[in-house]
Design a protein around this motif. Structure first.
Motif, PDB file in Angstrom:
ATOM      1  N   ASP A 107       0.841  -1.191   0.000  1.00 27.17           N
ATOM      2  CA  ASP A 107       0.000   0.000   0.000  1.00 27.17           C
ATOM      3  C   ASP A 107       0.877   1.242   0.000  1.00 27.17           C
ATOM      4  O   ASP A 107       2.112   1.165   0.080  1.00 27.17           O
ATOM      5  N   VAL A 108       0.240   2.404  -0.076  1.00 27.33           N
ATOM      6  CA  VAL A 108       0.976   3.667  -0.191  1.00 27.33           C
ATOM      7  C   VAL A 108       1.818   3.949   1.045  1.00 27.33           C
ATOM      8  O   VAL A 108       2.955   4.417   0.934  1.00 27.33           O
ATOM      9  N   GLU A 109       1.285   3.664   2.236  1.00 28.99           N
ATOM     10  CA  GLU A 109       2.045   3.940   3.461  1.00 28.99           C
ATOM     11  C   GLU A 109       3.331   3.127   3.511  1.00 28.99           C
ATOM     12  O   GLU A 109       4.386   3.637   3.902  1.00 28.99           O
ATOM     13  N   ALA A 110       3.250   1.865   3.106  1.00 36.61           N
ATOM     14  CA  ALA A 110       4.459   1.030   3.071  1.00 36.61           C
ATOM     15  C   ALA A 110       5.419   1.538   2.004  1.00 36.61           C
ATOM     16  O   ALA A 110       6.649   1.515   2.190  1.00 36.61           O
ATOM     17  N   LYS A 112       5.877   4.614   1.037  1.00 30.55           N
ATOM     18  CA  LYS A 112       6.553   5.838   1.488  1.00 30.55           C
ATOM     19  C   LYS A 112       7.832   5.537   2.254  1.00 30.55           C
ATOM     20  O   LYS A 112       8.786   6.314   2.233  1.00 30.55           O
ATOM     21  N   ALA A 113       7.860   4.393   2.927  1.00 29.22           N
ATOM     22  CA  ALA A 113       9.035   4.018   3.715  1.00 29.22           C
ATOM     23  C   ALA A 113      10.062   3.235   2.901  1.00 29.22           C
ATOM     24  O   ALA A 113      11.182   2.994   3.377  1.00 29.22           O
ATOM     25  N   THR A 121      14.401   7.470   1.302  1.00 33.72           N
ATOM     26  CA  THR A 121      13.077   6.854   1.292  1.00 33.72           C
ATOM     27  C   THR A 121      12.229   7.593   0.260  1.00 33.72           C
ATOM     28  O   THR A 121      12.547   8.725  -0.137  1.00 33.72           O
ATOM     29  N   GLU A 123       9.383   8.912   0.781  1.00 30.42           N
ATOM     30  CA  GLU A 123       8.846  10.120   1.406  1.00 30.42           C
ATOM     31  C   GLU A 123       9.878  11.251   1.424  1.00 30.42           C
ATOM     32  O   GLU A 123       9.542  12.417   1.192  1.00 30.42           O
ATOM     33  N   GLN A 138       1.532  14.237  -4.189  1.00 34.61           N
ATOM     34  CA  GLN A 138       1.017  13.176  -3.338  1.00 34.61           C
ATOM     35  C   GLN A 138       1.143  11.828  -4.038  1.00 34.61           C
ATOM     36  O   GLN A 138       0.829  11.710  -5.222  1.00 34.61           O
ATOM     37  N   ARG A 140      -0.610   8.797  -4.374  1.00 34.78           N
ATOM     38  CA  ARG A 140      -2.021   8.562  -4.069  1.00 34.78           C
ATOM     39  C   ARG A 140      -2.421   7.092  -4.053  1.00 34.78           C
ATOM     40  O   ARG A 140      -3.137   6.639  -3.154  1.00 34.78           O
ATOM     41  N   ARG A 141      -2.007   6.340  -5.077  1.00 37.63           N
ATOM     42  CA  ARG A 141      -2.484   4.943  -5.184  1.00 37.63           C
ATOM     43  C   ARG A 141      -1.380   4.025  -5.688  1.00 37.63           C
ATOM     44  O   ARG A 141      -0.489   4.436  -6.440  1.00 37.63           O
TER      45      ARG A 141
END
Length: 292
Positions: A107-110, A112-113, A121, A123, A138, A140-141
């Protein structure tokens, strides 16, 4: 005070992507320590990213990365199409897609790291890109297909991306189907995937549209009429029911079955879909400014 040379400024620019004056200022404040200056610029970039985070980013690009049966699509948004077409933005989105593929992020949160090839990274790189290009961005998906079947990835103009998983057939058919999905945007794969609620609603609508004369026909004939209309609607909203864009004389289902294949599923992303775009009225803005 250490001497801030042009070569030192150039090296810091290449490392961070920041502007010349920003690099010179950071080096001056760090007394020529390039590592400290780079860290300061990174923090500055994060601060700028936070300030821009509330601005609508509805443009952007779909980036793709693939390795055999594993493929990913990533949607990264910018505020303007101008930045979306910038070489630096394109390089950033491509790097993020490669990181998504390599990291296995779900997913997007994973994502970003996840680390880029540069060691940053995702992010951190996003914040640096915001500082450099001056717009909110951003991630986004993210969508992924990982399979031992044929997997095709297709991106049209950087704006629409599609992944298709095909059991049987070959890579050429899988790519053709991905192009079809990009062009026709079918909401569903097969008739069995269409929600029963949708079918019931369409039946209700078709019945309401019929004349009293038709409604008074025998039940079996009325059912055939309604079924014919519903079948046509279902064909329009399913991949299998649509005429194949590469051969409109046959449906996708016919083309797939002729190859002894089966479409397991597909994913489609279009830049900015579902985001409410802000329409700027520059004439009104200028007129308002003149009244101040």
């Amino acid at each position: 005070m250490a001497e801030i040379t042009a070569s030192l400024v150039k090296e810091l620019r290449e490392r961070t992507g920041a502007g010349m004056m920003e690099c010179k200022k950071a080096l001056t404040e760090s007394n020529g320590d390039i590592d400290a200056a780079a860290e300061a610029l990174r923090k500055s970039g994060l601060a700028k990213a936070d300030k821009k985070a509330g601005r609508v980013a509805a443009e952007g690009r779909i980036a793709v990365a693939q390795d055999g049966g594993t493929a990913v699509l990533v949607e990264i948004n910018s505020e303007t199409d101008f930045v979306a077409n910038d070489a630096n933005f394109k390089a950033f989105t491509d790097a993020v897609a490669q990181a998504a593929l390599a990291s296995g992020a779900a997913d997007v949160e994973a994502l970003k790291a996840a680390k880029l090839a540069s060691g940053e990274t995702v992010e951190e790189a996003r914040a640096a890109a915001i500082a450099k290009l001056g717009e909110n961005m951003q991630i986004r998906r993210l969508v992924r297909i990982q399979s031992s079947n044929n997997v095709a990835a297709y991106v049209h103009g950087g704006k629409i991306g599609v992944l298709v998983e095909l059991a049987g057939g070959d890579a050429e058919l899988a790519r053709g189907l991905a192009m079809h999905v990009a062009a026709m945007n079918p909401p569903h794969n097969k008739a069995s995937d269409v929600p029963a609620e949708f079918v019931a609603k369409e039946k209700e609508i078709e019945l309401a549209k019929m004349s009293d004369k038709d409604k008074n026909k025998p039940a079996d004939i009325l059912e055939k009429i309604i079924s014919g209309k519903i079948n046509k609607i279902v064909n329009e909203v399913t991949l299998y029911g649509q005429p194949y864009v590469l051969d409109t004389n046959q449906t996708v289902e016919a083309a797939v079955k002729a190859a002894g294949a089966d479409v397991v599923g597909f994913q489609r992303l279009a830049v900015g879909e579902g985001i409410e775009k802000v329409v700027e009225d520059y004439a009104a803005e200028v007129a308002k400014a003149m009244q101040v």
